[in-house]
Structures are given as C-alpha cells and as structure tokens.
Enzyme design. Structure first.
Site, PDB file in Angstrom:
ATOM      1  N   SER A 178       4.713  -3.894  -2.385  1.00  0.00           N
ATOM      2  CA  SER A 178       6.149  -3.599  -2.415  1.00  0.00           C
ATOM      3  C   SER A 178       6.522  -2.570  -1.364  1.00  0.00           C
ATOM      4  O   SER A 178       5.874  -1.525  -1.242  1.00  0.00           O
ATOM      5  CB  SER A 178       6.568  -3.071  -3.791  1.00  0.00           C
ATOM      6  OG  SER A 178       7.931  -2.689  -3.763  1.00  0.00           O
ATOM      7  N   THR A 222       2.521   3.819   0.548  1.00  0.00           N
ATOM      8  CA  THR A 222       1.543   3.216   1.446  1.00  0.00           C
ATOM      9  C   THR A 222       2.102   1.962   2.108  1.00  0.00           C
ATOM     10  O   THR A 222       1.892   1.732   3.304  1.00  0.00           O
ATOM     11  CB  THR A 222       0.242   2.877   0.688  1.00  0.00           C
ATOM     12  OG1 THR A 222      -0.227   4.063   0.037  1.00  0.00           O
ATOM     13  CG2 THR A 222      -0.830   2.373   1.622  1.00  0.00           C
ATOM     14  N   CYS A 223       2.833   1.167   1.358  1.00  0.00           N
ATOM     15  CA  CYS A 223       3.429  -0.053   1.922  1.00  0.00           C
ATOM     16  C   CYS A 223       4.444   0.306   3.007  1.00  0.00           C
ATOM     17  O   CYS A 223       4.446  -0.283   4.089  1.00  0.00           O
ATOM     18  CB  CYS A 223       4.083  -0.883   0.829  1.00  0.00           C
ATOM     19  SG  CYS A 223       2.933  -1.404  -0.469  1.00  0.00           S
ATOM     20  N   ALA A 224       5.285   1.278   2.715  1.00  0.00           N
ATOM     21  CA  ALA A 224       6.280   1.734   3.688  1.00  0.00           C
ATOM     22  C   ALA A 224       5.585   2.276   4.940  1.00  0.00           C
ATOM     23  O   ALA A 224       6.008   2.004   6.067  1.00  0.00           O
ATOM     24  CB  ALA A 224       7.184   2.795   3.062  1.00  0.00           C
ATOM     25  N   SER A 261       2.707   1.374   6.164  1.00  0.00           N
ATOM     26  CA  SER A 261       2.151   0.284   6.971  1.00  0.00           C
ATOM     27  C   SER A 261       3.242  -0.410   7.784  1.00  0.00           C
ATOM     28  O   SER A 261       3.015  -0.784   8.936  1.00  0.00           O
ATOM     29  CB  SER A 261       1.381  -0.713   6.101  1.00  0.00           C
ATOM     30  OG  SER A 261       2.233  -1.517   5.322  1.00  0.00           O
TER      31      SER A 261
END
Length: 166
Positions: A54, A59-61, A63
């Site tokens: 999500s 961490t997603c943001a 990447s």
C-alpha cells in the site's frame, strides 16, 4: 507458495515470482487517470515493476520516491509502481509528493496481477494485498531480475534492480 515476514511474523503468498528468463505474463492494471495499462503498452522499453502492499505506508512510499528519483536518469526505461490501492489514493500521493517519473498502476479491480505473478498475500493481516517485490523486464518483456523482499517492512535492493537494466 512463498513465505515472507511482516515484522518477523511469517505470511504466505499465493505462489512464486516468475523466474529470470521467463516471459512476463500480460496484465491489465488501472492507472491514476483510470485508463488501462497492459504489458503490451510497455513493449520496446525496459520495465521496472515496483510492487508493494500500500502506498500509504512508509516503506512503500519510500520505494515510490526512490524509483521516481532514479527513473528520470534511465534511458528507454519505464518504472511501474503497482499496488492494490485505489487509483485515487495513488494519484493523491503522487500529487502531494510531486511524483512524475513513474507510472502508478492499481490491481484493485481483480487482483489478477498479484495472482499471476505469485505475490498475492494469502494470510492475514495483509490478506489479498501484494508482497513487496521488484521484477525487471527487458524490452521484449522477458524477466531479467526478480527480488521477493523477505521482510515486508524492508525496502527492496534498488541498486541490484537498476543494475539489471544494463
């Protein structure tokens, strides 16, 4: 089936990532403008598929930000950031962050991309979301690199993914 961890707790995915040398399966994802994106649309370009649970997690943001930063200097390469987030959430994030060098695409409608690529999470608490992975394709859609990040809260190995483009 693969096993990854979420803060040390084991969770399983629906399968295994494609192998280096495999032809990538076609897909139909939804871009932030609600148009469709298919693998066929990317033919002729090298492709980095940055896949994550999500966009609304740290961490997603990170990447998406990192690949956005790197993408501007890549020749004949498209970076596609894929999650099950609604396209509206992806658009909101990209607008707020000034993300312009990557393509955000959602697998929200069917989850078929996650199933076909073996990265749909089949255990709670992230049931039906995608595991964190990077898949790099050559200009003909052949897999040249994969990384199933073993711990979901960790970032992928950006350097190895980008080196695979050469």
């Amino acid at each position: 089936m693969s096993t990854v961890t979420l803060k040390g707790n084991s969770i399983k995915t629906s399968g295994s990532l494609p192998k280096v040398g495999d032809q990538a399966k076609d897909f139909a994802l939804t871009k932030t403008d609600l148009s469709k994106l298919t693998l066929s649309d990317l033919k002729g370009s090298k492709v980095v598929l940055n896949i994550f649970p999500s966009i609304d997690t740290g961490t997603c943001a990170a990447s998406v930000r990192k690949f956005n930063e790197q993408a501007s200097g890549l020749k004949n390469t498209k970076v596609v950031c894929i999650s099950r987030d609604l396209p509206f959430a992806q658009a909101r994030f990209c607008g707020a962050e000034g993300i312009e060098n990557v393509i955000n695409a959602s697998d929200y409608a069917t989850g078929q991309f996650g199933k076909d690529y073996g990265l749909e999470i089949i255990d709670p608490p992230l049931l039906n979301l995608h595991s964190r992975a990077v898949i790099v394709l050559d200009e003909n859609g052949k897999v040249v690199y994969t990384e199933q990040v073993p711990e979901i809260v960790d970032e992928p190995n950006y350097e190895k993914a980008l080196d695979a483009l050469n």
